[in-house]
Scaffold this active site. Structure first.
Site, PDB file in Angstrom:
ATOM      1  N   ARG A  88       0.818  -1.211   0.000  1.00 27.97           N
ATOM      2  CA  ARG A  88       0.000   0.000   0.000  1.00 27.97           C
ATOM      3  C   ARG A  88       0.854   1.263   0.000  1.00 27.97           C
ATOM      4  O   ARG A  88       0.313   2.356   0.009  1.00 27.97           O
ATOM      5  CB  ARG A  88      -0.868  -0.001   1.249  1.00 27.97           C
ATOM      6  N   ARG A 161     -18.258  -2.195   8.861  1.00 30.20           N
ATOM      7  CA  ARG A 161     -16.932  -2.019   9.437  1.00 30.20           C
ATOM      8  C   ARG A 161     -16.811  -0.625  10.038  1.00 30.20           C
ATOM      9  O   ARG A 161     -17.345   0.328   9.483  1.00 30.20           O
ATOM     10  CB  ARG A 161     -15.873  -2.166   8.336  1.00 30.20           C
ATOM     11  N   ARG A 172      -9.733   7.556   3.985  1.00 26.16           N
ATOM     12  CA  ARG A 172      -9.085   6.401   3.354  1.00 26.16           C
ATOM     13  C   ARG A 172      -8.834   6.655   1.867  1.00 26.16           C
ATOM     14  O   ARG A 172      -7.833   6.220   1.316  1.00 26.16           O
ATOM     15  CB  ARG A 172      -9.940   5.136   3.555  1.00 26.16           C
TER      16      ARG A 172
HETATM   17  P1  AMP Z   1      -8.548  -3.080   4.064  1.00 22.01           P
HETATM   18  O1  AMP Z   1      -9.354  -4.153   4.709  1.00 22.01           O
HETATM   19  O2  AMP Z   1      -7.565  -3.599   3.058  1.00 22.01           O
HETATM   20  O3  AMP Z   1      -9.407  -1.965   3.510  1.00 22.01           O
HETATM   21  O4  AMP Z   1      -7.660  -2.414   5.224  1.00 22.01           O
HETATM   22  C1  AMP Z   1      -8.245  -1.789   6.340  1.00 22.01           C
HETATM   23  C2  AMP Z   1      -7.229  -0.935   7.059  1.00 22.01           C
HETATM   24  O5  AMP Z   1      -6.141  -1.752   7.508  1.00 22.01           O
HETATM   25  C3  AMP Z   1      -6.556   0.152   6.228  1.00 22.01           C
HETATM   26  O6  AMP Z   1      -7.335   1.329   6.148  1.00 22.01           O
HETATM   27  C4  AMP Z   1      -5.253   0.362   6.999  1.00 22.01           C
HETATM   28  O7  AMP Z   1      -5.487   1.092   8.187  1.00 22.01           O
HETATM   29  C5  AMP Z   1      -4.907  -1.063   7.418  1.00 22.01           C
HETATM   30  N1  AMP Z   1      -4.085  -1.740   6.389  1.00 22.01           N
HETATM   31  C6  AMP Z   1      -4.437  -2.814   5.634  1.00 22.01           C
HETATM   32  N2  AMP Z   1      -3.442  -3.165   4.795  1.00 22.01           N
HETATM   33  C7  AMP Z   1      -2.436  -2.280   5.023  1.00 22.01           C
HETATM   34  C8  AMP Z   1      -1.142  -2.099   4.462  1.00 22.01           C
HETATM   35  N3  AMP Z   1      -0.678  -2.903   3.484  1.00 22.01           N
HETATM   36  N4  AMP Z   1      -0.390  -1.081   4.938  1.00 22.01           N
HETATM   37  C9  AMP Z   1      -0.817  -0.292   5.933  1.00 22.01           C
HETATM   38  N5  AMP Z   1      -2.032  -0.383   6.500  1.00 22.01           N
HETATM   39  C10 AMP Z   1      -2.839  -1.379   6.046  1.00 22.01           C
END
Ligand code: AMP
Length: 216
Positions: A88, A161, A172
Site C-alpha cells: 500500500r 466495518r 481512506r
Molecule cells: P482493508 O481491509 O484492506 O481496507 O484495510 C483496512 C485498514 O487496515 C486500512 O485502512 C489500513 O489502516 C490497514 N491496512 C491494511 N493493509 C495495510 C497495508 N498494506 N499497509 C498499511 N495499513 C494497512
C-alpha cells in the site's frame, strides 16, 4: 502464481481476490483481514493497529511487511498467493520485491482495479460483512436473500466495518491517492501492471480478471 491486487478501498479487489483464490486453490493474503484478526484477538499489535485503522490511516510499513513475510513462508503459499491490500506504499512494494528475490520467487502481475471515486463512496457506505463467516454484502447492490441473514452461514449479524463510516471513508480515499497510488507508476515502470475496469458487476469484473490471469 503470485499476484498483487491494487486499487482503492471499495474497488472490489477483496471480493475478486477471494473468488480467484478459491478457483485457483491459492491463499488470499489480506493485510486488512490479518489486522482485524489481531484486533479480535486483543493482541498488542491489534490494539495499536485499531487506533490507526479507525481513523483511516495506514499502519506502519514494518508491521505489515512482517505479517506478509511470515505468512508467505507457510506451506500453503508454496504454489503462490494473491495479495489483497498489500503493498500500500512504495516502501512496501520495495520490501515485497526484496522479499521475493530472497525467496527466489517472482511477482507474476499487479492487477489495478480502476473505478471512479464517486462510485467508491456509494459502495463503501453500503458494505456489510457477516461477523460469523466474513461473507460480504451491499445493502442495495448485493443484499442477502433474507434481510439481515447471511446466505452462506445463516449468521444474523451483518455489520458495517468501523472504518466504513462516511468521515473515515473520505480519509481512506485521500490516503489511497497520496500513499498508495504512486505504486501504479512503480509497477508500470517494471512492466508488471495490468489494468481492469472495476466499475461493472462482480461477475463482469471476474470475467475481465480471468482474461488477464489466463494470459499470464
Ligand atoms: P482493508 O481491509 O484492506 O481496507 O484495510 C483496512 C485498514 O487496515 C486500512 O485502512 C489500513 O489502516 C490497514 N491496512 C491494511 N493493509 C495495510 C497495508 N498494506 N499497509 C498499511 N495499513 C494497512
Amino acid at each position: 502464481m503470485i499476484l498483487v491486487f491494487l486499487g482503492p478501498p471499495g474497488s472490489g479487489k477483496g471480493t475478486q481476490a477471494k473468488r480467484l483464490a478459491d478457483r485457483r486453490g491459492l491463499p488470499q493474503l489480506s493485510t486488512g483481514d490479518m489486522l482485524r484478526s489481531a484486533i479480535q484477538s486483543g493482541s498488542e499489535l491489534g490494539k495499536r493497529a485499531k487506533v490507526l485503522m479507525d481513523q483511516g490511516s495506514l499502519v506502519p510499513d514494518d508491521v505489515v511487511v512482517g505479517l506478509i513475510r511470515e505468512r508467505t513462508l507457510a506451506p500453503d503459499c508454496r504454489d503462490g498467493f494473491v495479495l489483497d491490500g498489500f503493498p500500500r506504499t512504495v516502501a512496501q512494494g520495495q520490501s515485497l520485491e526484496a522479499m521475493l528475490n530472497e525467496q527466489s520467487r517472482k511477482l507474476d502481475a499487479v492487477v489495478l482495479f480502476e473505478i471512479a471515486s464517486e462510485q467508491l463512496i456509494e459502495r463503501l457506505s453500503g458494505r456489510r460483512t457477516c461477523s460469523k463467516c466474513g461473507a460480504m454484502y451491499h445493502v442495495f447492490a448485493a443484499p442477502p436473500r433474507v434481510r439481515g441473514v447471511c446466505d452462506r452461514c445463516g449468521g444474523t449479524e451483518l455489520v458495517q466495518r468501523d472504518d466504513d463510516q462516511a468521515a473515515v471513508i473520505t480519509k481512506r480515499l485521500e490516503v489511497y491517492s497520496a500513499q498508495t497510488a504512486p505504486l501504479i507508476g512503480f509497477y508500470e515502470s517494471r512492466g508488471q501492471l495490468a489494468r481492469i475496469d472495476a466499475a461493472g458487476t462482480a461477475a463482469q469484473v471476474a470475467t475481465a480478471l480471468e482474461q488477464v490471469v489466463s494470459a499470464l
